[in-house]
Design an enzyme around this catalytic site. Structure first.
Site, PDB file in Angstrom:
ATOM      1  N   SER A 334       0.841  -1.203   0.000  1.00 34.24           N
ATOM      2  CA  SER A 334       0.000   0.000   0.000  1.00 34.24           C
ATOM      3  C   SER A 334       0.870   1.245   0.000  1.00 34.24           C
ATOM      4  O   SER A 334       2.007   1.247   0.490  1.00 34.24           O
ATOM      5  CB  SER A 334      -0.921   0.004   1.220  1.00 34.24           C
ATOM      6  OG  SER A 334      -0.155   0.132   2.393  1.00 34.24           O
ATOM      7  N   GLY A 337       1.372   2.318   3.562  1.00 37.12           N
ATOM      8  CA  GLY A 337       2.362   1.494   4.246  1.00 37.12           C
ATOM      9  C   GLY A 337       3.763   2.003   3.938  1.00 37.12           C
ATOM     10  O   GLY A 337       4.633   2.061   4.816  1.00 37.12           O
ATOM     11  N   LEU A 390      -2.941   6.403   9.355  1.00 33.42           N
ATOM     12  CA  LEU A 390      -2.828   7.251   8.167  1.00 33.42           C
ATOM     13  C   LEU A 390      -4.038   6.921   7.289  1.00 33.42           C
ATOM     14  O   LEU A 390      -4.203   5.776   6.862  1.00 33.42           O
ATOM     15  CB  LEU A 390      -1.516   6.934   7.434  1.00 33.42           C
ATOM     16  CG  LEU A 390      -1.298   7.603   6.095  1.00 33.42           C
ATOM     17  CD1 LEU A 390      -1.305   9.118   6.211  1.00 33.42           C
ATOM     18  CD2 LEU A 390       0.022   7.148   5.476  1.00 33.42           C
ATOM     19  N   GLY A1085      33.169 -28.333 -13.537  1.00 39.43           N
ATOM     20  CA  GLY A1085      34.245 -28.256 -14.520  1.00 39.43           C
ATOM     21  C   GLY A1085      33.760 -28.338 -15.957  1.00 39.43           C
ATOM     22  O   GLY A1085      34.552 -28.532 -16.868  1.00 39.43           O
ATOM     23  N   GLU A1261      30.977 -23.322 -18.431  1.00 36.10           N
ATOM     24  CA  GLU A1261      31.685 -22.287 -17.698  1.00 36.10           C
ATOM     25  C   GLU A1261      32.438 -21.273 -18.554  1.00 36.10           C
ATOM     26  O   GLU A1261      32.505 -20.101 -18.196  1.00 36.10           O
ATOM     27  CB  GLU A1261      32.714 -22.940 -16.753  1.00 36.10           C
ATOM     28  CG  GLU A1261      32.109 -23.772 -15.677  1.00 36.10           C
ATOM     29  CD  GLU A1261      33.186 -24.488 -14.896  1.00 36.10           C
ATOM     30  OE1 GLU A1261      33.452 -24.097 -13.767  1.00 36.10           O
ATOM     31  OE2 GLU A1261      33.753 -25.445 -15.456  1.00 36.10           O
TER      32      GLU A1261
HETATM   33  C1  FAD Z   1      11.104  -6.271  -2.346  1.00 37.44           C
HETATM   34  C2  FAD Z   1      10.662  -4.893  -2.004  1.00 37.44           C
HETATM   35  C3  FAD Z   1      11.197  -3.830  -2.704  1.00 37.44           C
HETATM   36  C4  FAD Z   1      10.820  -2.535  -2.377  1.00 37.44           C
HETATM   37  N1  FAD Z   1      11.346  -1.499  -3.095  1.00 37.44           N
HETATM   38  C5  FAD Z   1      10.981  -0.241  -2.798  1.00 37.44           C
HETATM   39  C6  FAD Z   1      11.511   0.864  -3.518  1.00 37.44           C
HETATM   40  O1  FAD Z   1      12.303   0.709  -4.442  1.00 37.44           O
HETATM   41  N2  FAD Z   1      11.114   2.106  -3.163  1.00 37.44           N
HETATM   42  C7  FAD Z   1      10.216   2.308  -2.150  1.00 37.44           C
HETATM   43  O2  FAD Z   1       9.855   3.457  -1.890  1.00 37.44           O
HETATM   44  N3  FAD Z   1       9.692   1.290  -1.463  1.00 37.44           N
HETATM   45  C8  FAD Z   1      10.054   0.028  -1.764  1.00 37.44           C
HETATM   46  N4  FAD Z   1       9.528  -1.015  -1.038  1.00 37.44           N
HETATM   47  C9  FAD Z   1       8.663  -0.741   0.118  1.00 37.44           C
HETATM   48  C10 FAD Z   1       7.200  -0.972  -0.164  1.00 37.44           C
HETATM   49  O3  FAD Z   1       6.700   0.081  -0.918  1.00 37.44           O
HETATM   50  C11 FAD Z   1       6.513  -1.106   1.187  1.00 37.44           C
HETATM   51  O4  FAD Z   1       6.895  -2.343   1.729  1.00 37.44           O
HETATM   52  C12 FAD Z   1       5.011  -1.116   1.088  1.00 37.44           C
HETATM   53  O5  FAD Z   1       4.521  -0.006   0.448  1.00 37.44           O
HETATM   54  C13 FAD Z   1       4.399  -1.226   2.471  1.00 37.44           C
HETATM   55  O6  FAD Z   1       3.014  -1.353   2.317  1.00 37.44           O
HETATM   56  P1  FAD Z   1       2.211  -2.561   2.969  1.00 37.44           P
HETATM   57  O7  FAD Z   1       0.801  -2.328   2.687  1.00 37.44           O
HETATM   58  O8  FAD Z   1       2.736  -3.849   2.535  1.00 37.44           O
HETATM   59  O9  FAD Z   1       2.565  -2.303   4.472  1.00 37.44           O
HETATM   60  P2  FAD Z   1       2.536  -3.339   5.678  1.00 37.44           P
HETATM   61  O10 FAD Z   1       3.748  -4.187   5.599  1.00 37.44           O
HETATM   62  O11 FAD Z   1       1.254  -4.032   5.743  1.00 37.44           O
HETATM   63  O12 FAD Z   1       2.672  -2.345   6.879  1.00 37.44           O
HETATM   64  C14 FAD Z   1       3.858  -1.651   7.121  1.00 37.44           C
HETATM   65  C15 FAD Z   1       3.778  -0.925   8.456  1.00 37.44           C
HETATM   66  O13 FAD Z   1       2.989   0.231   8.295  1.00 37.44           O
HETATM   67  C16 FAD Z   1       1.893   0.246   9.158  1.00 37.44           C
HETATM   68  N5  FAD Z   1       0.782   0.775   8.384  1.00 37.44           N
HETATM   69  C17 FAD Z   1       0.449   0.421   7.125  1.00 37.44           C
HETATM   70  N6  FAD Z   1      -0.566   1.206   6.695  1.00 37.44           N
HETATM   71  C18 FAD Z   1      -0.867   2.041   7.708  1.00 37.44           C
HETATM   72  C19 FAD Z   1      -1.813   3.098   7.853  1.00 37.44           C
HETATM   73  N7  FAD Z   1      -2.630   3.415   6.871  1.00 37.44           N
HETATM   74  N8  FAD Z   1      -1.845   3.767   9.023  1.00 37.44           N
HETATM   75  C20 FAD Z   1      -1.001   3.436  10.018  1.00 37.44           C
HETATM   76  N9  FAD Z   1      -0.090   2.454   9.940  1.00 37.44           N
HETATM   77  C21 FAD Z   1      -0.024   1.766   8.793  1.00 37.44           C
HETATM   78  C22 FAD Z   1       1.720  -1.159   9.641  1.00 37.44           C
HETATM   79  O14 FAD Z   1       1.336  -1.166  10.950  1.00 37.44           O
HETATM   80  C23 FAD Z   1       3.114  -1.732   9.525  1.00 37.44           C
HETATM   81  O15 FAD Z   1       3.818  -1.550  10.683  1.00 37.44           O
HETATM   82  C24 FAD Z   1       9.878  -2.322  -1.346  1.00 37.44           C
HETATM   83  C25 FAD Z   1       9.341  -3.393  -0.651  1.00 37.44           C
HETATM   84  C26 FAD Z   1       9.725  -4.687  -0.970  1.00 37.44           C
HETATM   85  C27 FAD Z   1       9.170  -5.831  -0.204  1.00 37.44           C
END
Ligand code: FAD
Ligand code: FES
Ligand code: FES
Length: 1334
Positions: A334, A337, A390, A1085, A1261
């Site tokens: 998200s 997130g 948020l 090899g 290789e």
């Molecule tokens: C392999 C990989 C590569 C990535 N590369 C990049 C990159 O290049 N650039 C970049 O900017 N990001 C990158 N990310 C980060 C990615 O964008 C975030 O992991 C993702 O957006 C988090 O969102 P989520 O919904 O999965 O959060 P979650 O993992 O579900 O939550 C993350 C944390 O935020 C809290 N949270 C979530 N939403 C809310 C809310 N609305 N209000 C209050 N607390 C909240 C949760 O409690 C938790 O602690 C990468 C992530 C991965 C796994």
């Protein structure tokens, strides 16, 4: 009404799960609780794509189904309630028929070890499904609406370590409606006459059940803000609890789960977090909206906005977001997130930076209060706790101030190790402002500036307000830009401990310069040309956005059909459909337990105690197995080879960081992994002295491994004489090569099952089961005959599963022995990276003498090889390094080589071990000589090529006959087919007319000495005429089984009446089993396929000798004797239908030379250091290839792996020697977006060689060494840059002489070009001089 179950469909089957641990990931559930094993675990952190599945979600309100990929290793099981999941088995399989995607992946030779293939299939399939939802005419049958240009993006983020991606791109492109079939590489899928390829099935079911509030056990899904706060305020909060949306943060370093959670609150269902509100002033996006959906919304908004300026911001935001993470992460991650991660702890977020630049505001709920603040204020607050929600992010519409002469400017930039595939930024920025013309000075003036910078080692993204203030209202000139940059230097101060500090600042300056310089009147044209290629903006003429194209050529060989035909890989469809069984796919036996290593984080320390934190994860520990559990009569041994043993556990001293100290046992692999993280180890270093970590320290303490005299390479000629004959000399110059981690997609794994009578069956992913058997037996103190090691297929090895696999197999066996229960170990990626070791780092020092015409008369080398803690196969490395160095005639060659014993992980064989380092050392010398003489490096190469006579002198045991020395013709052929001379000339022109982009080209020859080894084989014919073959060699993806199958058909074809029609299908290759077929040996090899084929051929010939008389007799009765009739008769006559052979190569034929050459052309961006591989051309002598498709795959794959070593892969250790680049976040193997934009590979059939198996040559290789051409081309490009800016950073007295170590990633490129070139350039502009004088 609470419903304590999760309901979903998996490949069309309905699943209802109750009582699962809420922390269970979808991947874990699929792999352990369902029959589907296709979805693989490659990293567990969203960084590889092996676990990609399709999720279909039904929206009851809109009655729409959305289908998207997701990384099932991060997706929580409970979050897929009422979804439909498709894995590769759901696309197609052996019983129901294979899907078009699977067939094309097979037909295009796009699967080698196959471990990445199911994830690739799912990414490609989902792209096709979604492309077909777009508007536009219906494509013809068998095609999709997907465009060729979108093909490689379809699987960006999916890693493959074997193929080099080219065939996967081709397989995907074959679906594109605008594909030119002639552009597709070698494949057996498209027959030219084929007008009706398979239809792309895309229909699959979904659960269209109305969503009902379902509170699963430990899973809370509030439907309102109030419900959320009720939960937060309840007693639940005292318990272990986690708030999630996509849960992708568990893949993010610093945010990975450190313990298990009992309860989860999924806030994705709170309406305020999902709403999208479009207003005239901007757009409000609910915080739980995924990044992918946000991109779609921003793009739609762009289309609906009439003002051209208004759409710029949204379009650029969308473009930038599409470079965040990978498609399968963006689909569930998200946007909120992401911002929360950026707010709470240092996270190099792109989204926070670009939204800060775009002036976003956020809406928060802080308990009962609703708050709206700017993103900037939000980021500056102390880290938030779960009492703050948020709710949404508001992005304003930016329009020009109703004055026609004002224009809105918005740009975003990111500098990252990969342009598209999953790499966080070293620095990112977003710049917004308005420009207008100052009528008086006729210059542009900026106003309303927002200059946001992030990820450079800051707690969160910031605005460079001093710079904004300074620039506001100023007429833009070079001197103003320079002052702004100087102010920026003061603003951007990376925090202590962050890597590449200078680089980050310098790249940020480059970005600001990119933004401002086109606006400044007195910055001349070449400066303006910089914007193309300087940043990742898709709308620019960026070479990195060019689609990949390829040409693959083979010269067919019809002499030994079906040997020599480009047949598809044996059992490849099973790999695509996920039915191929790897060790971890073998169903866990009843009572199976799981283990994970605990390892030392210190080098050289007594282990005083091993304890565990008090945590939920620690409660899962069933046992901890350590050296004290080794039975009496057994040994503490974890690996062995001819030159010595290595202990299984550090006991009582941990000798290096990464050494195993014990194994934690739990009921699932995840519990074991998590429990291992809870360990607290107490060390004591008293009386031990400091560890030896570097080769310099090893020299100081004379800490070496002995190299037996017969392994020590032979010097050539008299170096003092050669030096005295030289006109010029380069004294003692250094080049260093770092280590490389294997990064096989399947980490080390074993399953040990205790059997009757003190015996043990171990399924091991090993390249050397025979030796694994002996290590296990010695550890347990039982006879070798009590240990059966079985290996069916290995998900990539590259040498890392030769000696390094024993430790895992032995540890699993010891645990199973102690606990009397089956024990499985499947190493966590991070643990694997820390413990397993890799390629040998080498520090080389060369002194070379040469004549003024470029003829080299003498070379002396001093080599320090860091072998780590145990000898492993390290005593072999001096020989292989020097063998590769000997590819040129150095006149005389001498060396002093030390194999250093250090307190590091043991270094072991890795694809072309030693040869790879040797090739680079040789070419570094050549390039250095060329730069001293100021001539083209190729002229020096050609002048110092071997004559056949000198070849014999340098390679006395392997030079072969004069007619087989094909290197000259290969080199010349490559130079002419790739238009090298013309390209070199146009590169010169390019470099003259481009200030901020430079190109380089280099052509490198390769000689690789291969040695055949003895190998066993058994061929048996069963009563129904079907044939089974066993060989010592292991199928690692290199196509060994395919070649053996072809060889069997070729040999037995003599008794098969209809050519070989139908024969191949009758041949089955069996898994390796150390008690069935002994003396299996080591698969490494490059020659194991040949040796296994030789043994197979011998065994087949034995059968033919037995069957021929029967056949002759039958033929007297009837001309056409079918195979089945022949076998039936042979059975009646009691003929032994099983033949075993042990093929031992002749003394004089076992060693031979492989030849090849590679040309690479690269472009670098001087502002960021970004490297683009424009083109790669390879020609390789394969003898008479046994299977050109397999060999091409090996050659291309090894070349791309070599590029990883020379350019991208940074093996970083801390001051204790512990590997800290131990994840997909820090260790960047090549992904599809960095392979050469044009890649042409050709294999030559150089004809008949009487001493080799059907005249074939090795291919696995040798091509790695050709990748040093990329390093050399890069050096050329950097040299052009240094010439331009007269930069003499690095060693060497002139800007043209400098040391460039391996690897040479973008950060080093930038450093060598000069961190200060922008300032230098601006200072040099006369306008600045003038204004400075004033
Ligand atoms: C392999 C990989 C590569 C990535 N590369 C990049 C990159 O290049 N650039 C970049 O900017 N990001 C990158 N990310 C980060 C990615 O964008 C975030 O992991 C993702 O957006 C988090 O969102 P989520 O919904 O999965 O959060 P979650 O993992 O579900 O939550 C993350 C944390 O935020 C809290 N949270 C979530 N939403 C809310 C809310 N609305 N209000 C209050 N607390 C909240 C949760 O409690 C938790 O602690 C990468 C992530 C991965 C796994
Ligand atoms: S295993 Fe999920 S992305 Fe690597
Ligand atoms: S085939 Fe892709 S990782 Fe092996």
């Amino acid at each position: 009404m609470p419903v304590e179950r999760v309901v979903f469909a998996l490949n069309g089957r309905r699943y209802e799960v109750a009582g699962a641990d809420p922390s269970t990931r979808l991947l874990e559930f699929i792999r352990t609780q369902t029959p589907f094993k296709g979805t693989k675990l490659g990293c567990g952190e969203g960084g590889c794509g092996a676990c990609v599945v399709l999720i279909a979600k039904y929206n009851p309100k809109t009655e729409e189904v959305t289908e998207f990929t997701a990384s099932s290793c991060l997706t929580l099981l409970y979050s897929i309630h009422f979804c439909s999941i498709i894995t590769t088995e759901g696309l197609g399989n052996t019983r129901d028929g294979f899907h078009a995607v699977q067939k094309r992946m097979s037909g295009f030779h796009a699967s080698q070890c196959g471990f990445c293939t199911p994830g690739m299939c799912m990414s490609i399939f989902t792209s096709l499904v979604n492309a077909d939802k777009s508007k536009g005419p219906k494509p013809p049958k068998g095609f999709s609406k997907l465009k060729v240009s979108e093909a490689e993006k379809a699987f960006s983020g999916n890693l493959c370590r074997c193929t080099g991606y080219r065939p996967i791109v081709d397989a995907c492109k074959s679906f594109a409606s605008d594909v030119d079939l002639e552009d597709l590489g070698l494949n057996i899928f498209w027959k030219r006459s084929d007008k009706n390829p398979d239809e792309i099935k895309s229909s699959h079911g979904h659960l269209n059940v109305d969503c009902i509030a379902a509170s699963r056990e430990g899973w809370y899904h509030p439907r309102s803000i109030k419900e959320y706060y009720d939960l937060i305020n309840s007693s639940l909060w005292n318990d272990s609890i986690k708030v999630v949306v996509g849960n992708t943060s568990t893949g993010v370093p610093g945010y990975k789960d450190q313990d298990l959670y009992k309860n989860y609150i999924d806030i994705g269902g709170i309406p305020e977090l999902s709403n999208i509100v479009k207003r005239e002033s901007g757009i409000q996006i609910g915080a739980a909206t995924t990044i992918s959906r946000t991109i779609e919304i921003l793009k739609q908004e762009c289309e609906s906005i009439s003002s051209p300026n208004g759409s710029v911001v949204f379009m650029k935001l969308a473009d930038h977001m599409s470079k965040v993470a990978t498609p399968f992460v963006r689909n569930t991650a998200s946007i909120g997130g992401n911002i929360i991660l950026a707010q709470r702890r240092t996270f190099p977020s792109d989204i926070a930076t670009i939204l800060l630049g775009a002036g976003a505001t956020v809406c928060l709920q802080v308990v009962a209060e609703f708050v709206q603040i700017t993103l900037e204020e939000f980021l500056e607050q102390p880290p938030l706790d779960p009492t703050t929600l948020l709710l949404s992010i508001f992005i304003p519409h930016w329009v020009s101030d109703n004055q026609p002469e004002t224009s809105l400017l918005f740009e975003t930039y990111r500098a990252a190790a990969r342009p598209l595939g999953n790499a966080v930024s070293y620095v990112n920025c977003a710049f917004l402002g308005h420009s207008s013309v100052d009528q008086q000075s006729d210059t542009l003036v900026l106003s309303k500036l927002r200059l946001a910078f992030g990820a450079y080692g800051t707690e969160h993204a910031i605005r460079a307000k001093k710079v904004e203030k300074f620039l506001t209202g100023k007429s833009l000139t070079a001197s103003v830009v320079l002052t702004a940059i100087q102010l920026l230097r003061e603003t951007i101060v990376p925090m202590d401990g962050i890597s590449h500090r200078e680089y980050r600042v310098s790249a940020a300056i480059g970005f600001l310069f990119s933004f401002l310089s086109p606006l400044a009147k007195d910055i001349p044209e070449p400066g303006k040309a910089l914007t193309s290629g300087s940043a990742d903006s898709a709308d620019r003429d960026d070479v990195r956005n060019l689609p990949v194209s390829s040409r693959r050529e083979t010269i067919p060989n019809d002499d030994y059909k079906p040997v020599g035909e480009p047949l598809k890989k044996y059992a490849v469809e099973l790999q695509t459909s996920g039915e191929a069984v790897y060790v971890d796919d073998i169903p866990a036996p009843k009572n199976c337990l799981f283990g994970e290593f605990i390892y030392s984080t210190q080098a050289l320390a007594f282990v005083k105690s091993i304890k565990f934190k008090s945590s939920l994860a620690s409660e899962k520990i069933i046992d901890v197995v350590s050296a004290k559990d080794i039975p009496s009569g057994g040994e503490n041994i974890g690996s062995t080879f001819t030159y010595g043993d290595e202990p299984l556990f550090g006991d009582p001293i941990a000798e290096y960081a990464g050494q195993a100290l014990g194994v934690v046992i739990a009921e699932t692999q995840r519990y074991a992994d998590m429990a291992a993280k809870q360990v607290i180890i107490e060390y004591d270093t008293e009386d031990l002295g400091p560890p030896i970590l570097t080769v310099e320290e090893a020299v100081e303490k004379s800490s070496y491994f002995e190299v037996p005299p017969d392994l020590y390479p032979k010097e050539v000629g008299d170096v003092s004489k050669g030096m005295s004959e030289a006109d010029d000399r380069i004294p003692s110059t250094e080049v260093k090569l770092a280590s490389e981690y294997y990064f096989y997609m399947e980490t080390q794994t074993a399953l040990a099952i205790p059997d009757e009578d003190n015996t043990m069956v171990v399924y091991s992913s090993s390249q050397y089961p025979e030796l694994a058997q002996s290590v296990i037996a010695r550890c347990l103190g039982i006879p070798f005959s009590n240990v059966r090691v079985i290996t069916r297929r290995v998900g990539g090895g590259f040498g890392g599963k030769a000696f390094r696999s024993f430790q895992v197999a032995t540890a699993a066996a010891l645990c199973a022995y102690k606990l009397r229960r089956p024990v499985r170990m499947f190493l966590n990626r991070n643990t694997d990276m820390v413990m397993i070791g890799g390629r040998h780092p080498v520090k080389a020092n060369y002194s070379v003498g040469f004549k003024s015409n470029g003829e080299i008369t003498a070379l002396h080398l001093e080599l320090l090889i860091n072998a780590g803690i145990s000898p492993d196969a390290s005593p072999l490395i001096p020989g292989t390094i020097i063998s590769s160095v000997k590819k040129y005639n150095w006149g005389a060659l001498s060396f002093d080589i030390k194999v250093c014993k250090t307190n590091n992980t043991s270094k072991s064989v890795m694809r072309a071990p030693g040869d790879t380092q040797g090739s680079l050392i040789a070419d570094a010398v050549i390039e250095h000589v060329a730069s001293v003489l100021s001539v083209d490096a190729n002229s020096i190469r050609e002048r110092n090529f071997h004559t056949y006579d000198s070849l014999q002198l340098y390679y006395p045991d392997s030079a072969g006959e004069a007619s087989t020395y094909s290197l000259h013709s290969i080199f010349n052929r490559l130079i002419s087919t790739s238009s090298y001379v013309d390209r070199a000339e146009s590169i010169k022109q390019f470099n003259i007319s481009n200030k901020w982009r430079k190109r380089g080209i280099s052509c490198v020859p390769g000689i690789f000495r291969a040695e055949q080894r003895a190998a066993p084989g058994r061929v048996s014919v069963l009563n129904d005429g079907s044939i089974v073959v066993e060989v010592g060699g292991i199928e690692l993806g290199q196509g060994l089984w395919t070649k053996v199958q072809q060889m069997t058909a070729f040999a037995l074809g003599k008794l098969w009446p209809d050519g070989i029609e139908g024969l191949l299908e009758r041949v089955r290759i069996l898994q390796a089993d150390t008690l069935n077929l002994i003396q299996g040996g080591l698969t490494a090899g490059s020659t194991t396929s040949e040796s296994s084929c030789a043994a197979t051929l011998q065994a087949c010939n034995m059968l033919i000798d037995r069957l021929k008389p029967v056949s002759d007799k039958l033929q007297q009765q009837s001309k056409n004797v079918s195979w089945d009739t022949l076998i039936a008769q042979a059975i009646k006559e009691n003929i032994n239908l099983s033949a075993s052979a042990y093929s031992v190569p002749g003394q004089d034929s076992s060693k031979y030379l492989n030849y090849g050459a590679g040309i690479s052309e690269v472009e670098i961006d001087l502002l960021t250091g970004a490297i683009t591989l424009l083109r790669g051309d390879l020609v390789y002598d394969c003898g008479k290839s046994l299977n050109p498709a397999v060999d091409l795959g090996q050659i291309e794959g090894s070349f791309i792996q070599g590029i990883g070593f020379f350019i991208y892969e940074e093996y970083i250790t801390n001051s204790d020697g512990l590997m800290i680049s131990n994840s997909t976040w820090d260790y960047k193997i090549p992904s599809v977006d960095i392979i050469p934009k044009k890649f042409n590979a050709e294999i030559l059939n150089t004809g008949y060689h009487k001493n080799r198996v059907l005249s074939s040559k090795a291919s696995g290789e040798p091509a790695v060494v050709l990748a040093s051409s990329v390093h050399c081309a890069l050096r050329e490009a950097i040299r052009a840059a240094r010439k331009e800016f007269a930069n003499s950073n690095g060693s060497g007295s002139s800007p043209l002489e400098f040391q460039m170590d391996v690897p040479a990633p973008m950060t080093l490129v930038k450093e060598l070009c000069g961190f200060d070139i922008v300032e230098k350039y601006l200072r040099s502009l006369s306008t600045y001089e003038r204004s400075a004088e004033e």
